[in-house]
Scaffold this motif. Structure first.
Motif, PDB file in Angstrom:
ATOM      1  N   GLU A   1       7.501  -8.190 -17.936  1.00 20.75           N
ATOM      2  CA  GLU A   1       6.400  -9.046 -17.740  1.00 20.75           C
ATOM      3  C   GLU A   1       5.963  -9.204 -16.092  1.00 20.75           C
ATOM      4  OE1 GLU A   1       5.366 -13.805 -18.059  1.00 20.75           O
ATOM      5  OE2 GLU A   1       6.925 -12.780 -19.086  1.00 20.75           O
ATOM      6  N   ALA A   2       7.176  -8.939 -15.308  1.00 23.15           N
ATOM      7  CA  ALA A   2       7.024  -8.796 -13.899  1.00 23.15           C
ATOM      8  C   ALA A   2       6.362  -7.555 -13.515  1.00 23.15           C
ATOM      9  CB  ALA A   2       8.490  -9.161 -13.282  1.00 23.15           C
ATOM     10  N   LEU A   3       6.698  -6.593 -13.969  1.00 21.31           N
ATOM     11  CA  LEU A   3       6.150  -5.265 -13.728  1.00 21.31           C
ATOM     12  C   LEU A   3       4.672  -5.203 -14.004  1.00 21.31           C
ATOM     13  CD1 LEU A   3       9.264  -2.910 -14.836  1.00 21.31           C
ATOM     14  CD2 LEU A   3       8.685  -3.444 -12.509  1.00 21.31           C
ATOM     15  N   ARG A   4       4.424  -5.672 -15.224  1.00 16.43           N
ATOM     16  CA  ARG A   4       3.002  -5.619 -15.384  1.00 16.43           C
ATOM     17  C   ARG A   4       2.195  -6.242 -14.328  1.00 16.43           C
ATOM     18  NH1 ARG A   4       4.665  -6.212 -21.151  1.00 16.43           N
ATOM     19  NH2 ARG A   4       4.456  -4.243 -22.103  1.00 16.43           N
ATOM     20  N   ALA A   5       2.444  -7.277 -14.163  1.00 18.83           N
ATOM     21  CA  ALA A   5       2.043  -8.400 -13.062  1.00 18.83           C
ATOM     22  C   ALA A   5       1.767  -7.307 -11.589  1.00 18.83           C
ATOM     23  CB  ALA A   5       2.667  -9.508 -12.751  1.00 18.83           C
TER      24      ALA A   5
ATOM     25  N   LEU B   1      -1.219  -4.277  -7.745  1.00 15.61           N
ATOM     26  CA  LEU B   1      -1.310  -2.980  -6.958  1.00 15.61           C
ATOM     27  C   LEU B   1      -2.520  -2.260  -7.159  1.00 15.61           C
ATOM     28  CD1 LEU B   1       2.304  -1.188  -7.603  1.00 15.61           C
ATOM     29  CD2 LEU B   1       1.229  -2.250  -5.376  1.00 15.61           C
ATOM     30  N   LYS B   2      -3.452  -2.558  -8.556  1.00 11.30           N
ATOM     31  CA  LYS B   2      -4.534  -1.788  -8.915  1.00 11.30           C
ATOM     32  C   LYS B   2      -4.662  -0.377  -8.643  1.00 11.30           C
ATOM     33  CE  LYS B   2      -7.100  -6.083  -7.835  1.00 11.30           C
ATOM     34  NZ  LYS B   2      -7.883  -6.945  -7.064  1.00 11.30           N
ATOM     35  N   GLN B   3      -3.498   0.314  -9.135  1.00  8.25           N
ATOM     36  CA  GLN B   3      -3.509   1.556  -9.147  1.00  8.25           C
ATOM     37  C   GLN B   3      -4.672   2.387 -10.098  1.00  8.25           C
ATOM     38  OE1 GLN B   3       1.260   2.408  -8.377  1.00  8.25           O
ATOM     39  NE2 GLN B   3       0.417   2.585 -10.526  1.00  8.25           N
ATOM     40  N   LYS B   4      -5.189   3.380  -9.567  1.00 13.13           N
ATOM     41  CA  LYS B   4      -6.135   4.138 -10.281  1.00 13.13           C
ATOM     42  C   LYS B   4      -5.866   5.622 -10.538  1.00 13.13           C
ATOM     43  CE  LYS B   4      -8.839   0.695 -10.254  1.00 13.13           C
ATOM     44  NZ  LYS B   4      -8.955  -0.192 -11.484  1.00 13.13           N
ATOM     45  N   SER B   5      -4.531   5.958 -10.750  1.00 13.30           N
ATOM     46  CA  SER B   5      -4.075   7.206 -10.864  1.00 13.30           C
ATOM     47  C   SER B   5      -4.462   7.430 -12.474  1.00 13.30           C
ATOM     48  CB  SER B   5      -2.758   7.215 -10.833  1.00 13.30           C
ATOM     49  OG  SER B   5      -2.144   6.463 -11.726  1.00 13.30           O
ATOM     50  N   PRO B   6      -4.673   8.914 -12.821  1.00  7.72           N
ATOM     51  CA  PRO B   6      -4.970   9.294 -13.976  1.00  7.72           C
ATOM     52  C   PRO B   6      -3.825   8.618 -15.227  1.00  7.72           C
ATOM     53  CG  PRO B   6      -5.178  11.126 -12.662  1.00  7.72           C
ATOM     54  CD  PRO B   6      -4.596  10.238 -11.824  1.00  7.72           C
TER      55      PRO B   6
ATOM     56  N   LYS C   1       0.857  -1.276  -0.005  1.00 12.81           N
ATOM     57  CA  LYS C   1       0.040   0.180   0.080  1.00 12.81           C
ATOM     58  C   LYS C   1       0.984   1.427  -0.113  1.00 12.81           C
ATOM     59  CE  LYS C   1      -0.530   0.104   5.007  1.00 12.81           C
ATOM     60  NZ  LYS C   1      -1.645   0.067   6.152  1.00 12.81           N
ATOM     61  N   GLU C   2       2.146   1.035   0.438  1.00 12.01           N
ATOM     62  CA  GLU C   2       3.052   2.280   0.208  1.00 12.01           C
ATOM     63  C   GLU C   2       3.802   2.354  -0.927  1.00 12.01           C
ATOM     64  OE1 GLU C   2       4.682   2.622   4.970  1.00 12.01           O
ATOM     65  OE2 GLU C   2       5.377   1.010   3.435  1.00 12.01           O
ATOM     66  N   ILE C   3       3.589   1.514  -1.989  1.00 18.21           N
ATOM     67  CA  ILE C   3       4.206   1.495  -3.163  1.00 18.21           C
ATOM     68  C   ILE C   3       3.443   1.875  -4.437  1.00 18.21           C
ATOM     69  CG2 ILE C   3       5.533  -0.100  -4.975  1.00 18.21           C
ATOM     70  CD1 ILE C   3       6.145  -1.870  -2.574  1.00 18.21           C
ATOM     71  N   LYS C   4       4.147   2.819  -5.360  1.00 14.99           N
ATOM     72  CA  LYS C   4       3.443   2.928  -6.589  1.00 14.99           C
ATOM     73  C   LYS C   4       4.499   2.683  -7.678  1.00 14.99           C
ATOM     74  CE  LYS C   4       1.144   7.199  -4.534  1.00 14.99           C
ATOM     75  NZ  LYS C   4       0.796   8.489  -4.651  1.00 14.99           N
ATOM     76  N   ILE C   5       3.902   2.328  -8.892  1.00 17.92           N
ATOM     77  CA  ILE C   5       4.653   2.042  -9.959  1.00 17.92           C
ATOM     78  C   ILE C   5       4.296   2.873 -11.216  1.00 17.92           C
ATOM     79  CG2 ILE C   5       2.979  -0.024 -10.824  1.00 17.92           C
ATOM     80  CD1 ILE C   5       5.379  -1.348 -11.684  1.00 17.92           C
ATOM     81  N   ASP C   6       5.186   3.428 -11.985  1.00 17.90           N
ATOM     82  CA  ASP C   6       5.017   4.244 -13.332  1.00 17.90           C
ATOM     83  C   ASP C   6       4.307   3.344 -14.256  1.00 17.90           C
ATOM     84  OD1 ASP C   6       5.818   6.820 -12.653  1.00 17.90           O
ATOM     85  OD2 ASP C   6       7.935   6.440 -13.664  1.00 17.90           O
TER      86      ASP C   6
END
Length: 336
Positions: free
Chosen positions: A71-75, A80-85, A42-47
């Protein structure tokens, strides 16, 4: 479990450290040759992923992990199910059907704005523009016209007065917006009359000479009064200005109207009025002539004389298409 290799940056120096990553259900575990760390997901974000470029995993306290394991990053991104713009934009961009739907929607929106939005806003702005602004626009437009296309009239003052008085008699029987009739000579424009954005209306010596009866001149000027009554010239300029209409509406910037004024002569020459505007001005002239008991036949005869081929007018300011079709209602009304 998601595993991948990457480079770790501690947020304090620019020196990377090779790391191994394991991702559990709620935590990310990072292994280096000298340390072991864990971070709550929950403290992590990914580009969002962009093509084949490496992506960045953002950890707390300005720490980062850079990796090319797409492939790993897409997983991880999905977990993370991010919902940023940015994430949502990437999601839609990655789906061809959404890209196509967005393209169609954008084209439709632009088309609606061009054909309906801008004309509607332009009509509103034209109604609320103060008269002093319109007069200023007329002054600037006329100055440019006098420099490029018009010369001082050669008509005697008595002739000018007689035509103006006949037009005033016409307006005594129908509603005319305030107007100022100006006389100019123009070998370039020839037999012509046109309305500016405010109250000014110009008639050329060449049109007066072309007329065989003063009622023909009044009939042409009645048409131009129709343009003034409906603020057609100002609407046309605002529409051509496009998005600038919104600037006028929001800011009321007077300098914008000054820019419009200098562009009006070119608009009249290159574009002319729309078919709807011409029909509206024709309808005003026809009804006015009938009320003033002036035969509408006069409008038809002078237009045929100016345009003997009864096709699109060749004069720059008289952008009136299909002359034969336009004069038919006037001929029909004359026979009643």
């Amino acid at each position: 479990m998601i595993t991948f290799e990457g480079e770790y940056f501690d947020g304090k120096t620019s020196r990377p450290t090779s790391v191994s990553i394991e991702v559990g259900e709620t935590e990310l575990f990072m292994h280096t040759p000298t340390r072991y760390s864990s971070f709550a997901l929950k403290e992590i974000k990914i580009d969002p992923m962009v093509g084949s470029a490496s992506s960045i995993v953002y950890l707390p306290h300005h720490q980062e992990i850079h990796s090319h394991d797409l492939e790993a990053l897409r997983a991880l991104e999905q977990q993370l199910k991010q919902k940023s713009p940015e994430y949502l934009a990437h999601y839609f961009e990655s789906k061809l059907r959404y890209v196509f739907a967005t393209l169609v929607f954008t084209i439709a929106l632009l088309g609606a704005g061009f054909f309906y939005g801008i004309p509607t806003v332009a009509a509103y702005v034209a109604r609320v523009v103060p008269e002093n602004i319109k007069l200023m626009m007329d002054k600037e437009s006329l100055a440019l016209l006098d420099k490029m296309y018009l010369k001082e009239t050669l008509l005697p003052i008595e002739r000018q007065t007689a035509i103006t008085e006949q037009l005033n008699r016409f307006c005594a029987t129908t509603h005319c917006a305030p107007f100022q009739l100006l006389f100019r000579s123009s070998p370039i424009l020839g037999a012509n009359a046109f309305a500016l954005a405010g109250q000014s209306m110009v008639v050329t010596d060449q049109l007066v000479e072309k007329a065989e009866h003063d009622a023909e001149i009044v009939a042409v000027l009645a048409h131009e009064l129709g343009h003034i009554n409906a603020s057609h010239t100002l609407k046309m300029a605002l529409q051509a200005m496009g998005s600038g209409v919104l600037i006028v509406m929001i800011t009321g910037d007077v300098s914008t109207f000054s820019d419009l004024a200098t562009g009006i002569p070119l608009l009249l020459i290159q574009q002319g009025y729309s078919r709807e505007m011409e029909e509206e001005a024709d309808a005003f002239a026809l009804q006015g002539l009938l009320k003033a008991k002036i035969s509408p036949h006069y409008f038809a005869t002078i237009l045929e004389r100016i345009d003997p081929d009864a096709n699109a007018s060749k004069t720059p300011f008289a952008s009136h298409p299909e002359t034969r079709k336009r004069i038919q209602p006037f001929l029909d009304a004359s026979s009643l």
